[in-house]
Design an enzyme around this catalytic site. Structure first.
Site, PDB file in Angstrom:
ATOM      1  N   ASP A 157      40.701  38.107  -7.783  1.00  0.00           N
ATOM      2  CA  ASP A 157      41.918  37.434  -7.617  1.00  0.00           C
ATOM      3  C   ASP A 157      43.210  38.297  -7.913  1.00  0.00           C
ATOM      4  O   ASP A 157      43.013  39.562  -7.886  1.00  0.00           O
ATOM      5  CB  ASP A 157      42.022  36.033  -8.411  1.00  0.00           C
ATOM      6  CG  ASP A 157      42.691  34.980  -7.569  1.00  0.00           C
ATOM      7  OD1 ASP A 157      43.892  35.044  -7.322  1.00  0.00           O
ATOM      8  OD2 ASP A 157      42.207  33.813  -7.278  1.00  0.00           O
ATOM      9  N   HIS A 188      48.127  33.169  -9.549  1.00  0.00           N
ATOM     10  CA  HIS A 188      46.903  32.297  -8.788  1.00  0.00           C
ATOM     11  C   HIS A 188      45.853  32.297  -9.357  1.00  0.00           C
ATOM     12  O   HIS A 188      44.913  31.601  -9.701  1.00  0.00           O
ATOM     13  CB  HIS A 188      47.067  33.003  -7.324  1.00  0.00           C
ATOM     14  CG  HIS A 188      45.946  32.198  -6.384  1.00  0.00           C
ATOM     15  ND1 HIS A 188      44.717  32.596  -6.578  1.00  0.00           N
ATOM     16  CD2 HIS A 188      46.260  31.369  -5.484  1.00  0.00           C
ATOM     17  CE1 HIS A 188      44.155  32.017  -5.268  1.00  0.00           C
ATOM     18  NE2 HIS A 188      44.884  31.271  -4.839  1.00  0.00           N
ATOM     19  N   SER A 343      41.932  27.353  -2.431  1.00  0.00           N
ATOM     20  CA  SER A 343      41.818  28.080  -3.748  1.00  0.00           C
ATOM     21  C   SER A 343      41.494  27.568  -4.682  1.00  0.00           C
ATOM     22  O   SER A 343      40.978  28.152  -5.826  1.00  0.00           O
ATOM     23  CB  SER A 343      42.905  28.985  -3.813  1.00  0.00           C
ATOM     24  OG  SER A 343      43.003  30.210  -2.899  1.00  0.00           O
TER      25      SER A 343
END
EC number: 3.4.21.-
Length: 397
Positions: A157, A188, A343
């Site tokens: 990520d 994120h 996600s």
């Protein structure tokens, strides 16, 4: 700790056709060093067991004195309706002799077992609560307290804030394939890691976390950077004897790429379970990578009412749905934030995969099918060609 390399070496050294074998064990972390359970063949009589035990005691004592050893030797015997054998702590030479005796059926490394209870997290994030509930609207997350113990999850990520308190020291930095900034400048990656393995926000609360940075602070990265991160993760798992106990979360994607799909497939084949976001364009996920790779576990997103999120991709390549709207989790610097997307759904499945590996001793190739078996057919408006299966950890409420 007894290594599997040693166990296989000992077995290879026994060349007699009737020699017993040392059984392999799925989790060498639990092995008690130099401690073994010896099981006799079914036809061995009590008198033969007694004679064998006497021989073992004498052989161990004489050899141990000669080698100035400290192991205790034979500790106790058992006879459970004809299931006969004994427990002992032996050096390698004595173990070789035991294995060569044609009365011995097999030898198994002695291991630790623990109480197996469930835990209840009150006031859990809604996504966690949904994983252990038969209907929407719950607020408790009920889970087996093994909770991913002994499993590594690679967060491929934007990086991970490994010092976030919710990771309890279980997170480490792996590699950066995209830039020179070894931090999560986007947030994120830290958020997804909190969902798959955070103490408060995570599904697999005891899993080990490894941050693999393949996306920059804007959340973008090349296919080659992603493939390099996948390759590094597989190699790291191999070097740490974690293949078969490894998970990769890929909360990323783009247009179809055969190369990216092939990289994901090779990771699965190597012994890693891959949870992959379906994508956020309300389109058929078969046109996206790595979501369309055949043997990854592709995840769509639902809201609090079990409706497919308006943004979630759909289609026949989806394996499962999981919560992905207004998901609270960790952010860099020690705080929390809300995010939405497939996600956010994928790390619920990455965490659930690690959880099931620890509770059911599953191989990575079995995990996605098991997740689908445990799921409920609860998703409303799943999209054309999509499954309606919503993830559940199997405890249920």
């Amino acid at each position: 700790m007894v290594s599997m390399k040693f166990l296989s070496t000992v077995f290879a050294a026994i060349t007699a056709a009737n020699a017993a074998e040392i059984l392999s064990v799925p989790n060498t972390q639990d092995v008690i060093p130099d401690s073994y359970i010896v099981v006799m063949k079914d036809e061995v009589a009590t008198s033969d067991l007694e004679a064998h035990v006497t021989w073992v005691r004498n052989h161990h004592h004489s050899g141990h004195v000669r080698r100035n050893g400290t192991l205790t030797g034979l500790k106790t015997t058992f006879d459970i309706s004809g299931f006969r054998g004994y427990l002992g702590a032996f050096d390698h030479d004595t173990l070789d002799e035991i294995l060569a005796d044609d009365k011995v059926k097999f030898v198994e490394p002695n291991r630790i077992m623990r109480i197996q209870g469930t835990q209840t997290q009150r006031g859990a994030p809604w996504g966690l609560a949904r994983l252990s509930s038969s209907r929407p609207g719950g607020s408790d997350y009920v889970y087996d307290d093994r909770a991913g113990e002994g499993v590594i999850i690679y967060g491929v990520d934007t990086g991970i804030d490994v010092n976030h308190p919710d990771f309890e020291g279980r997170a480490t930095w792996g590699i950066n394939t995209i830039d020179q900034d070894n931090t999560d400048g986007n947030g994120h990656g830290t958020h997804t890691a909190g969902t798959f393995a955070g103490a408060r926000f995570g599904v697999a609360k005891k899993a080990t976390i490894v941050g693999v940075k393949v996306l920059d602070a804007q959340g973008s990265g090349s296919n080659s950077a992603i493939m390099e991160g996948i390759s590094w993760s597989v190699d790291h798992a191999r070097k740490n004897n974690a293949l078969g106990r490894a998970v990769m979360n890929l909360s990323l994607g783009g247009s179809f790429s055969q190369a990216v799909n092939d990289a994901a497939e090779r990771a699965v084949r190597a012994g890693v379970f891959l949870a992959v976001a379906a994508g956020n364009d309300n389109q058929d996920a078969s046109n996206y990578s790595p979501a369309s790779a055949p043997n990854v576990c592709t995840v769509g997103a639902t809201d609090r009412m079990d409706v497919r999120a308006t943004f979630s991709n759909f289609g026949s390549v989806l394996d499962i749905f999981a919560p992905g709207v207004d998901v609270e989790s960790t952010m860099p610097g020690g705080g929390t934030q809300m995010m939405s997307g497939t996600s956010m759904a994928a790390p619920h499945i990455a965490g659930l995969g690690a959880y099931l590996m620890s509770t059911e001793n599953l191989q990575p190739s079995q995990v996605c099918d098991r997740i689908k078996q445990l799921a409920s057919n609860s998703v409303r408006n799943p999209g054309n060609g999509s499954t309606s299966k919503l993830a559940n950890n199997g405890i249920g409420q």
